[in-house]
Design an enzyme around this catalytic site. Sequence first.
Site, short mmCIF file in Angstrom:
data_model
loop_
_atom_site.label_atom_id
_atom_site.label_comp_id
_atom_site.label_asym_id
_atom_site.label_seq_id
_atom_site.Cartn_x
_atom_site.Cartn_y
_atom_site.Cartn_z
N GLU A 47 33.45 -70.67 -52.64
CA GLU A 47 32.17 -69.78 -52.94
C GLU A 47 32.12 -70.02 -54.76
O GLU A 47 33.28 -69.79 -55.21
CB GLU A 47 32.11 -68.28 -52.60
CG GLU A 47 30.80 -67.70 -53.23
CD GLU A 47 30.52 -66.19 -52.57
OE1 GLU A 47 31.41 -65.79 -52.03
OE2 GLU A 47 29.20 -65.87 -52.63
N CYS A 244 28.21 -64.47 -50.34
CA CYS A 244 26.95 -63.64 -50.47
C CYS A 244 25.95 -64.74 -51.31
O CYS A 244 24.71 -64.31 -51.30
CB CYS A 244 27.19 -62.56 -51.42
SG CYS A 244 27.93 -61.25 -50.52
N ASN A 375 25.34 -65.37 -43.87
CA ASN A 375 26.63 -64.68 -44.15
C ASN A 375 26.27 -63.34 -44.26
O ASN A 375 25.34 -62.78 -44.74
CB ASN A 375 27.03 -65.43 -45.65
CG ASN A 375 28.11 -64.54 -45.88
OD1 ASN A 375 29.34 -64.96 -45.47
ND2 ASN A 375 27.91 -63.83 -47.11
N GLU A 376 27.41 -62.67 -43.66
CA GLU A 376 27.25 -61.36 -43.62
C GLU A 376 25.98 -60.64 -43.88
O GLU A 376 25.49 -59.73 -44.25
CB GLU A 376 27.97 -60.78 -45.11
CG GLU A 376 29.42 -60.72 -44.89
CD GLU A 376 30.07 -59.94 -46.08
OE1 GLU A 376 29.55 -59.24 -46.71
OE2 GLU A 376 31.42 -60.07 -46.20
#
Length: 658
Positions: A47, A244, A375-376
């Site tokens: 990331e 994120c 994602n999440e």
Amino acid sequence: MKRASLIITLLLASSVGLQAQVQKTFTIDATQPIAKVSPHMWGVFFEDINLGADGGIYAELIKNRSFEFTEPLMGWKKLGQAIPEGVLLVLNRAAENPNNPRFLRVNTQHITQEVGLQNEGFRGMGIKENLRYDFSVRYRQVKPGIKLHIELVDSTGRRIGKGEWQPEGGDSDWQKGKVSFTATATLAKAKCNIWFEGQGVIDLDMISLFPADTWKGRSGGLRADMVQMLADMKPGFIRFPGGCIVEGRDLANRFQWKHTVGPVEERKSIMNRWNTEFKHRPAPDYFQSFGLGFFEYFQLAEDIGAEPLPILNCGMACQFNSAELVPLTELDPYVQDALDLIEFANGDIRSKWGKLRADMGHPEPFHLKMIGVGNENWGPQYIERLEVFKKALNEKYPQIKIVASSGTGPDGDRFEFLDKELRRLRVDFIDEHYYRSPEWFLSNARRYDGYDRQGSKVFAGEYAGHPPQVADGPMENNWRAALAEAAFLTGLERNADVVQMASYAPLFAHVDGWQWAPDLIWVDNLHVYGTPSYQVQKLYSINKGTTVISMSEAGKPLAGKDGIYASATIDEKSSELIMKIVNHNDTSLRGQFKIKVKGGIAKDATHIILTAPSLDAVNTMEHADRVSPKTKIEKLQGKDLIANLEPYSFHVFKIKLK
Ligand code: AHR
């Protein structure tokens, strides 16, 4: 013997007796295969956080090269005395070039004094003596007459490299100019000056400086030392671009892969969401240039032999931030992005996106096999959107596996709801995340023992031991956390039929520019080191084997009883038995490993030991190998191996089978 010395001798003898080494007998049964280990079991999570991409693995040294930061001259400083108004101007040609609208106009027609610009780099620029540096710029001569002098300087202004570039041609089209020069000294925090000599008007954009020693020598490429750390792990997959960052603080700030491909000067920069995420770690100069874009991610995956695993936005912005949702009626462009990405990665070169891949230099497909949707993300709103993606993906590309989010943590209502829903939908992989204390990792070594063996598989997509009461930053990557991770990972390996991919997170952090810790690999502008957690991940990855076998004590798996955690595999390709064992005790242990094999077994075992001076021990730039594996050879006694397991240690044993 005098009475006093006799007493001392007896006392010593009894204290030695009190600390007599604990002995344990373990049984390893290689005659009964239990499960296959996925060839992609151990991977990496990438990331752009902590200056992971810009200022990190992407080797560009100029920050804000195209003046697209919110403050267009952030990272730049004007050089010269009393520069008159209008000499250095930022222009915006949004209609002509919406993706990269801003550029710099230098107008020296009416001045005679020296004028220039200085770029500070990403927390300085790492410069190496005798290395070539490639300066380039996109330009348009409005009124010829200006020549550029480029120099690298230290904090006192001492020059450690210089180049000179004379633009050519007229003002009609933007073109590229370049000049290379060699640095005369090594410096971690150099700056780059650009002086404008002569009178004229010139437009400048994409002002760039790269070292020549990039990974595979690619111009405009990646930092070789950082990529090498990944290649050394032989990762089974690489997940990108997050994290994120996929979601964005709001939807406008989400990651859009189509903005990251094609010529770099046409890629659309955005603010990096980690720029403002943590008030205590502000990074106002953190943006994404996308010089490292989806083509480069696929190329990186190919280079290091890892399966690419892109994660895409599912029509939801980060639920910790704006939590914006795309209405289901407007989800089509998001789904189309996913379908087009598969075409970009795998499609025929006559298809729209396959052609772009070919034009970028890779006519062969990238063999994408899986894709992450969200994602999440959590809640029924996620499931609704996932179902739309799943239907479209399954219809058009039934062979592509889908990875889906189980939220932000490994338990609680959110997790339970999602886990049930994802299993109902029969997604291929459920992405579980756990950032927890070392104690959590130790007590969860049996987490997967009771999981459903038939349904969706688990992707342990983000995890790290977060030791409490440790100063924020690199000190958090201590041996206490890494050893607990090593213990926990025996449980993943033992359940390799359920857990088929696993990656520590985050991957990289810059010592002067991080937001989140702990991290797997720390870097500065010139160096890189692996944390104890890196050593653990690497040992698992390069010693994974192909088939799980049983390793037990008195018929029970070794999952924490008496501080012992272990797993074992066989590698059918190299004909090896591989055992991993953690001694999580403050005393050493004498282990007797009784090995059951059908055929013969070698007389020697390779014994790899990872331990540390204390549980608080960390690696640092200066002591990068403080916690690093040591290897010795152990003699077998028939089919038995007897070995000493030091206090708080992790061991890998490898024995050739005949
Ligand atoms: O790894 C850092 C962050 O942790 C990731 O961006 C996110 O997925 C998780 O919350």
